[in-house]
Motif scaffolding. Structure first.
Motif, PDB file in Angstrom:
ATOM      1  N   MET A   1       0.851  -1.190   0.000  1.00  0.00           N
ATOM      2  CA  MET A   1       0.000   0.000   0.000  1.00  0.00           C
ATOM      3  C   MET A   1       0.892   1.248   0.000  1.00  0.00           C
ATOM      4  O   MET A   1       1.879   1.319   0.721  1.00  0.00           O
ATOM      5  CB  MET A   1      -0.898   0.002   1.234  1.00  0.00           C
ATOM      6  CG  MET A   1      -1.918   1.144   1.246  1.00  0.00           C
ATOM      7  SD  MET A   1      -3.071   0.996   2.626  1.00  0.00           S
ATOM      8  CE  MET A   1      -1.977   1.319   4.002  1.00  0.00           C
ATOM      9  N   ASN A  45      -7.811   9.233  -1.863  1.00  0.00           N
ATOM     10  CA  ASN A  45      -7.234   8.855  -0.571  1.00  0.00           C
ATOM     11  C   ASN A  45      -6.898  10.064   0.291  1.00  0.00           C
ATOM     12  O   ASN A  45      -6.696   9.919   1.500  1.00  0.00           O
ATOM     13  CB  ASN A  45      -5.960   8.027  -0.775  1.00  0.00           C
ATOM     14  CG  ASN A  45      -6.233   6.644  -1.310  1.00  0.00           C
ATOM     15  OD1 ASN A  45      -7.288   6.081  -1.046  1.00  0.00           O
ATOM     16  ND2 ASN A  45      -5.291   6.098  -2.059  1.00  0.00           N
ATOM     17  N   HIS A 210      -8.325  -1.016  11.252  1.00  0.00           N
ATOM     18  CA  HIS A 210      -8.068   0.124  10.375  1.00  0.00           C
ATOM     19  C   HIS A 210      -9.383   0.699   9.849  1.00  0.00           C
ATOM     20  O   HIS A 210     -10.302  -0.044   9.500  1.00  0.00           O
ATOM     21  CB  HIS A 210      -7.218  -0.306   9.185  1.00  0.00           C
ATOM     22  CG  HIS A 210      -5.761  -0.440   9.504  1.00  0.00           C
ATOM     23  ND1 HIS A 210      -5.295  -1.185  10.575  1.00  0.00           N
ATOM     24  CD2 HIS A 210      -4.664   0.080   8.896  1.00  0.00           C
ATOM     25  CE1 HIS A 210      -3.981  -1.120  10.601  1.00  0.00           C
ATOM     26  NE2 HIS A 210      -3.567  -0.361   9.595  1.00  0.00           N
ATOM     27  N   TYR A 224     -11.305  -2.109   8.012  1.00  0.00           N
ATOM     28  CA  TYR A 224     -10.524  -3.081   7.253  1.00  0.00           C
ATOM     29  C   TYR A 224      -9.702  -3.883   8.260  1.00  0.00           C
ATOM     30  O   TYR A 224      -8.583  -3.488   8.615  1.00  0.00           O
ATOM     31  CB  TYR A 224      -9.616  -2.377   6.251  1.00  0.00           C
ATOM     32  CG  TYR A 224     -10.369  -1.697   5.126  1.00  0.00           C
ATOM     33  CD1 TYR A 224     -10.645  -2.369   3.948  1.00  0.00           C
ATOM     34  CD2 TYR A 224     -10.817  -0.376   5.255  1.00  0.00           C
ATOM     35  CE1 TYR A 224     -11.350  -1.756   2.909  1.00  0.00           C
ATOM     36  CE2 TYR A 224     -11.523   0.237   4.225  1.00  0.00           C
ATOM     37  CZ  TYR A 224     -11.778  -0.452   3.064  1.00  0.00           C
ATOM     38  OH  TYR A 224     -12.471   0.151   2.043  1.00  0.00           O
ATOM     39  N   ASP A 226      -7.979  -6.505   8.194  1.00  0.00           N
ATOM     40  CA  ASP A 226      -6.675  -7.022   7.790  1.00  0.00           C
ATOM     41  C   ASP A 226      -5.643  -5.925   7.591  1.00  0.00           C
ATOM     42  O   ASP A 226      -4.470  -6.196   7.279  1.00  0.00           O
ATOM     43  CB  ASP A 226      -6.795  -7.859   6.511  1.00  0.00           C
ATOM     44  CG  ASP A 226      -7.332  -7.046   5.327  1.00  0.00           C
ATOM     45  OD1 ASP A 226      -7.653  -5.859   5.513  1.00  0.00           O
ATOM     46  OD2 ASP A 226      -7.426  -7.612   4.225  1.00  0.00           O
ATOM     47  N   GLY A 227      -6.082  -4.656   7.772  1.00  0.00           N
ATOM     48  CA  GLY A 227      -5.151  -3.539   7.638  1.00  0.00           C
ATOM     49  C   GLY A 227      -4.763  -3.225   6.215  1.00  0.00           C
ATOM     50  O   GLY A 227      -3.798  -2.482   5.983  1.00  0.00           O
ATOM     51  N   SER A 228      -5.502  -3.758   5.235  1.00  0.00           N
ATOM     52  CA  SER A 228      -5.152  -3.550   3.830  1.00  0.00           C
ATOM     53  C   SER A 228      -5.421  -2.130   3.364  1.00  0.00           C
ATOM     54  O   SER A 228      -4.825  -1.668   2.389  1.00  0.00           O
ATOM     55  CB  SER A 228      -5.924  -4.532   2.944  1.00  0.00           C
ATOM     56  OG  SER A 228      -7.327  -4.330   3.077  1.00  0.00           O
ATOM     57  N   GLU A 229      -6.339  -1.443   4.037  1.00  0.00           N
ATOM     58  CA  GLU A 229      -6.686  -0.062   3.686  1.00  0.00           C
ATOM     59  C   GLU A 229      -6.844   0.739   4.969  1.00  0.00           C
ATOM     60  O   GLU A 229      -6.888   0.190   6.073  1.00  0.00           O
ATOM     61  CB  GLU A 229      -7.996  -0.022   2.887  1.00  0.00           C
ATOM     62  CG  GLU A 229      -7.974  -0.780   1.578  1.00  0.00           C
ATOM     63  CD  GLU A 229      -7.196  -0.068   0.495  1.00  0.00           C
ATOM     64  OE1 GLU A 229      -6.904   1.132   0.666  1.00  0.00           O
ATOM     65  OE2 GLU A 229      -6.872  -0.707  -0.522  1.00  0.00           O
TER      66      GLU A 229
END
Length: 354
Positions: A1, A45, A210, A224, A226-229
């Motif tokens: 990311m 973002n 997150h 999120y 899994d912390g992906s975003e």
């Protein structure tokens, strides 16, 4: 990311060869580690309340520049690129009008003030809200307030329009730097009172996950896990009182993400009562009988907003270094709604379920 960057100051005016004036609304510099990313996604973002459609329209109109060259929405932002959004109308900073709006000042000295914001007041001007905000009021009552990183005078932090409660305002550059650092380093104290749907089973707990923009509904944020975003967020909660179909809780923020309590409580299955943006303005728990539905509708009329109040605020004073704490009463609309649930839950103890 990819790593997003903080917005730079937004007060530059560009003179075009055609003698048109374009005003710089946003300016971002991509970091050294920036992986190639479409400019519309890059801006989504970073720009608050932006939609991909609006960004693409701006690009099509030639309003998005990268390294001083207009680009289309499919341009891939790379490391060290400077991305700017230039529009024909000035940003709200140019339009900020001081307004004689009364402020409920809880505390004030030479360095700062603490205000109790009513529900319904927007904190700062933005799309569709250029007047009647807390910043408009501050501009009237105080001169030369220091600007934060987003060019908003005095603001150290903020709360949502329909959330009531405490905010600290910096009156000097020293106070702005010192207070901002405390919020960033998580040494400030912030406690909120919320009424949420459902019976919160555990007496206390911590919600971690997150928080970032919802992939389908850009007006919402989501978790999120899994912390992906998104960005890390931590909320500590404690049950104050249970009313069967709803629960009164205390929430303490370790981080300060947009809509954090609203998003985190929904994530664990306890959406805030009458939170229209996150679906709390419909009956989520209880019976479907007419009597119960009428009771809920009456509660919504009494409290026509999400049941959330920023009750306690604590921080180290920028000059004296003393840790000071402020507390406010729960406002009348929320208190009346809570009292209705008091009465209703007591009646159910004798009558049974509807």
């Amino acid at each position: 990311m990819h790593k997003t960057q903080k917005p730079l100051k937004t007060n530059t005016i560009i003179e075009q060869q055609e003698e048109d004036e374009l005003y710089e609304h946003f300016r971002f510099e991509a970091g050294k580690g920036q992986a190639p990313l479409r400019v519309d996604k890059f801006l989504m973002n970073l720009v608050e309340n932006a939609t991909r459609n609006k960004i693409q329209q701006a690009a099509a109109a030639g309003n998005i520049y990268v390294n001083d060259v207009p680009v289309k929405s499919n341009y891939k932002v790379k490391a060290n690129d400077v991305v700017r959004v230039l529009l024909s109308h000035p940003p709200y900073e140019y339009l900020l009008e001081p307004e004689n709006i009364p402020l409920d000042i809880v505390y004030e000295d030479d360095q700062l003030l603490v205000v109790n914001k009513p529900a319904g007041m927007v904190v700062h001007p933005g799309h569709g809200n250029y007047s009647g905000t807390l910043v408009n009021a501050l501009a009237y009552h105080f001169e030369n307030l220091p600007m934060n990183s987003s060019e908003r005078p005095g603001l150290v932090h903020r709360i949502d329009k329909d959330t009531s409660g405490l905010l600290v305002i910096a009156k000097t550059e020293q106070a702005m730097a010192h207070l901002t650092r405390q919020f960033s380093e998580k040494t400030s104290e912030r406690e909120y009172i919320a009424l949420v749907w459902g019976n919160v089973e555990q007496d206390n707990g911590t919600i971690e996950g997150h928080i970032g923009r919802h992939p389908k509904d850009r007006m919402q944020n989501t978790v999120y896990p899994d912390g992906s975003e998104g960005k890390p967020a931590v909320t500590h909660y404690k049950v104050i009182e249970r009313f069967g179909y709803v629960t009164l809780v205390s929430c303490k923020l370790e981080t300060g993400r947009t809509h954090q309590i609203r998003v985190h409580m929904k994530y664990i299955g306890h959406t805030l009562f009458n939170d229209a943006r996150y679906g709390g303005d419909i009956i989520l728990k209880g019976t479907t009988f007419t009597k119960y539905k009428q009771f809920i509708e009456n509660c919504f009329k009494v409290l026509p907003r999400q049941a959330l109040h920023a009750k306690t605020l604590g921080f180290e004073h920028p000059v004296t270094k003393e840790f000071i704490r402020f507390d406010t009463d729960i406002p009348a609309d929320m208190q009346e709604c809570i009292e209705k649930w008091h009465v209703y839950s007591k009646s159910r103890e004798f009558e049974g379920d509807d």
